[in-house]
Design a protein around this motif. Structure first.
Motif, PDB file in Angstrom:
ATOM      1  N   SER A  75      71.176  48.090 -37.127  1.00 57.06           N
ATOM      2  CA  SER A  75      70.689  48.506 -37.931  1.00 57.06           C
ATOM      3  C   SER A  75      69.914  48.307 -38.546  1.00 57.06           C
ATOM      4  CB  SER A  75      71.479  49.840 -38.644  1.00 57.06           C
ATOM      5  OG  SER A  75      72.566  48.077 -39.621  1.00 57.06           O
ATOM      6  N   THR A  76      70.162  46.914 -38.108  1.00 57.04           N
ATOM      7  CA  THR A  76      68.361  46.329 -38.937  1.00 57.04           C
ATOM      8  C   THR A  76      67.347  46.338 -37.830  1.00 57.04           C
ATOM      9  OG1 THR A  76      69.563  44.825 -39.531  1.00 57.04           O
ATOM     10  CG2 THR A  76      67.223  43.958 -39.507  1.00 57.04           C
ATOM     11  N   ILE A 129      61.911  48.993 -36.631  1.00 55.61           N
ATOM     12  CA  ILE A 129      61.468  49.872 -35.502  1.00 55.61           C
ATOM     13  C   ILE A 129      60.428  50.592 -36.389  1.00 55.61           C
ATOM     14  CG2 ILE A 129      60.925  51.709 -33.666  1.00 55.61           C
ATOM     15  CD1 ILE A 129      62.898  49.419 -33.019  1.00 55.61           C
ATOM     16  N   GLN A 130      61.031  51.583 -37.919  1.00 57.07           N
ATOM     17  CA  GLN A 130      60.670  52.469 -38.233  1.00 57.07           C
ATOM     18  C   GLN A 130      59.473  51.881 -39.663  1.00 57.07           C
ATOM     19  OE1 GLN A 130      63.863  55.858 -38.548  1.00 57.07           O
ATOM     20  NE2 GLN A 130      64.484  54.516 -40.073  1.00 57.07           N
ATOM     21  N   LYS A 131      59.955  50.842 -40.012  1.00 59.19           N
ATOM     22  CA  LYS A 131      59.002  49.735 -40.679  1.00 59.19           C
ATOM     23  C   LYS A 131      57.483  49.283 -39.742  1.00 59.19           C
ATOM     24  CE  LYS A 131      62.162  47.505 -43.623  1.00 59.19           C
ATOM     25  NZ  LYS A 131      62.949  46.770 -44.072  1.00 59.19           N
ATOM     26  N   LEU A 132      57.371  49.505 -38.906  1.00 49.05           N
ATOM     27  CA  LEU A 132      56.151  49.355 -38.393  1.00 49.05           C
ATOM     28  C   LEU A 132      55.468  50.754 -37.990  1.00 49.05           C
ATOM     29  CD1 LEU A 132      57.498  47.241 -34.964  1.00 49.05           C
ATOM     30  CD2 LEU A 132      56.113  46.703 -37.028  1.00 49.05           C
ATOM     31  N   TYR A 165      57.610  53.895 -36.740  1.00 49.80           N
ATOM     32  CA  TYR A 165      57.787  54.437 -35.572  1.00 49.80           C
ATOM     33  C   TYR A 165      59.043  55.217 -35.843  1.00 49.80           C
ATOM     34  CZ  TYR A 165      53.797  51.461 -33.030  1.00 49.80           C
ATOM     35  OH  TYR A 165      52.376  51.251 -33.468  1.00 49.80           O
ATOM     36  N   PRO A 166      58.960  56.805 -36.290  1.00 53.83           N
ATOM     37  CA  PRO A 166      60.755  56.845 -36.508  1.00 53.83           C
ATOM     38  C   PRO A 166      61.464  56.517 -35.190  1.00 53.83           C
ATOM     39  CG  PRO A 166      59.054  58.538 -36.934  1.00 53.83           C
ATOM     40  CD  PRO A 166      58.300  57.344 -36.325  1.00 53.83           C
ATOM     41  N   VAL A 167      63.138  56.527 -35.697  1.00 50.86           N
ATOM     42  CA  VAL A 167      63.665  56.469 -34.655  1.00 50.86           C
ATOM     43  C   VAL A 167      64.554  57.996 -34.796  1.00 50.86           C
ATOM     44  CG1 VAL A 167      65.639  55.192 -33.755  1.00 50.86           C
ATOM     45  CG2 VAL A 167      63.960  54.413 -34.689  1.00 50.86           C
ATOM     46  N   LEU A 168      63.898  58.316 -33.557  1.00 52.15           N
ATOM     47  CA  LEU A 168      64.847  60.130 -33.700  1.00 52.15           C
ATOM     48  C   LEU A 168      66.793  59.992 -33.494  1.00 52.15           C
ATOM     49  CD1 LEU A 168      62.763  62.009 -31.661  1.00 52.15           C
ATOM     50  CD2 LEU A 168      62.769  61.877 -33.916  1.00 52.15           C
TER      51      LEU A 168
END
Length: 73
Positions: free
Chosen positions: A54-55, A60-63, A65-68
């Motif tokens: 999860s970290t 990745i999301q903080k960069l 890029y949404p994770v689907l």
């Protein structure tokens, strides 16, 4: 070592690969990172005693890029 694959929204530029790979490579507990541009996937191998999946997803999301979705092995 544990493996995870994160499905992202479509990547729009090759520099996205460098941004994700360089950030995750520097993250403690991550052994390897491969970004697949055409399929918009991030493959990682990591030490689950040092970092949680999860970290990695949060990073990745903080960069930007949404994770689907994510899959673990």
């Amino acid at each position: 070592m544990k493996k995870a694959v994160y499905q992202l929204e479509p990547l729009t530029c090759p520099s996205c690969i460098k941004k994700i790979e360089s950030t995750l490579t520097k993250t403690e507990g991550i052994d390897s990172v491969k970004v697949l541009f055409n399929s918009s996937k991030v493959r990682t191998q990591f030490d689950e005693s040092k970092i949680e999946a999860s970290t990695i997803q949060d990073t990745i999301q903080k960069l930007g890029y949404p994770v689907l979705s994510s899959k673990f092995a």
